[in-house]
Scaffold this motif. Structure first.
Motif, short mmCIF file in Angstrom:
data_model
loop_
_atom_site.label_atom_id
_atom_site.label_comp_id
_atom_site.label_asym_id
_atom_site.label_seq_id
_atom_site.Cartn_x
_atom_site.Cartn_y
_atom_site.Cartn_z
N HIS A 61 0.87 -1.18 0.00
CA HIS A 61 0.00 0.00 0.00
C HIS A 61 0.90 1.23 0.00
O HIS A 61 1.84 1.32 0.79
N HIS A 62 0.62 2.16 -0.89
CA HIS A 62 1.45 3.35 -1.02
C HIS A 62 0.91 4.47 -0.13
O HIS A 62 -0.29 4.76 -0.15
N ALA A 63 1.81 5.05 0.64
CA ALA A 63 1.43 6.13 1.56
C ALA A 63 2.60 7.10 1.67
O ALA A 63 3.75 6.74 1.42
N SER A 64 2.27 8.33 2.02
CA SER A 64 3.30 9.36 2.22
C SER A 64 2.78 10.35 3.25
O SER A 64 1.62 10.29 3.66
N ASP A 65 3.64 11.29 3.65
CA ASP A 65 3.19 12.34 4.58
C ASP A 65 2.04 13.13 3.97
O ASP A 65 1.10 13.51 4.66
N ALA A 66 2.12 13.38 2.67
CA ALA A 66 1.10 14.17 1.98
C ALA A 66 -0.16 13.37 1.69
O ALA A 66 -1.24 13.95 1.52
N ASP A 67 -0.06 12.04 1.61
CA ASP A 67 -1.21 11.19 1.27
C ASP A 67 -1.15 9.90 2.08
O ASP A 67 -0.86 8.82 1.56
N PRO A 68 -1.44 9.99 3.40
CA PRO A 68 -1.33 8.81 4.27
C PRO A 68 -2.44 7.79 4.01
O PRO A 68 -3.45 8.10 3.38
N GLN A 69 -2.22 6.59 4.51
CA GLN A 69 -3.26 5.57 4.54
C GLN A 69 -3.59 5.30 6.01
O GLN A 69 -2.74 5.43 6.90
N TYR A 70 -4.84 4.92 6.22
CA TYR A 70 -5.37 4.73 7.57
C TYR A 70 -5.81 3.29 7.76
O TYR A 70 -6.47 2.73 6.89
#
Length: 69
Positions: free
Chosen positions: A39-48
């Motif tokens: 799963h791709h996540a970043s500070d700008a587009d987190p996953q929950y």
């Protein structure tokens, strides 16, 4: 980019079974491996990670798929 949520927030989202609700239990800001997929996540587009209210099922979603309850 998704909306910002915090651990403990009660959210809902659409699933194949209809509207589901639960509580955010973790926030990922880096790519992570979960249920056989990266799963791709970043500070700008987190996953929950969200624990369902009805079952012990844990789901992972981006903020754009979630609504505050």
């Amino acid at each position: 980019m998704g909306k910002g949520f915090a651990i403990g927030d009660h959210v809902s989202w659409n699933s194949e079974a209809g509207r589901v609700s639960g509580t955010i239990i973790a926030i990922h800001t880096r790519d992570f491996y979960y249920k056989g997929h990266t799963h791709h996540a970043s500070d700008a587009d987190p996953q929950y990670e969200i624990k369902s209210d009805r079952t012990d099922h844990i789901a992972a979603h981006k903020g754009g798929a979630l609504d505050l309850d």
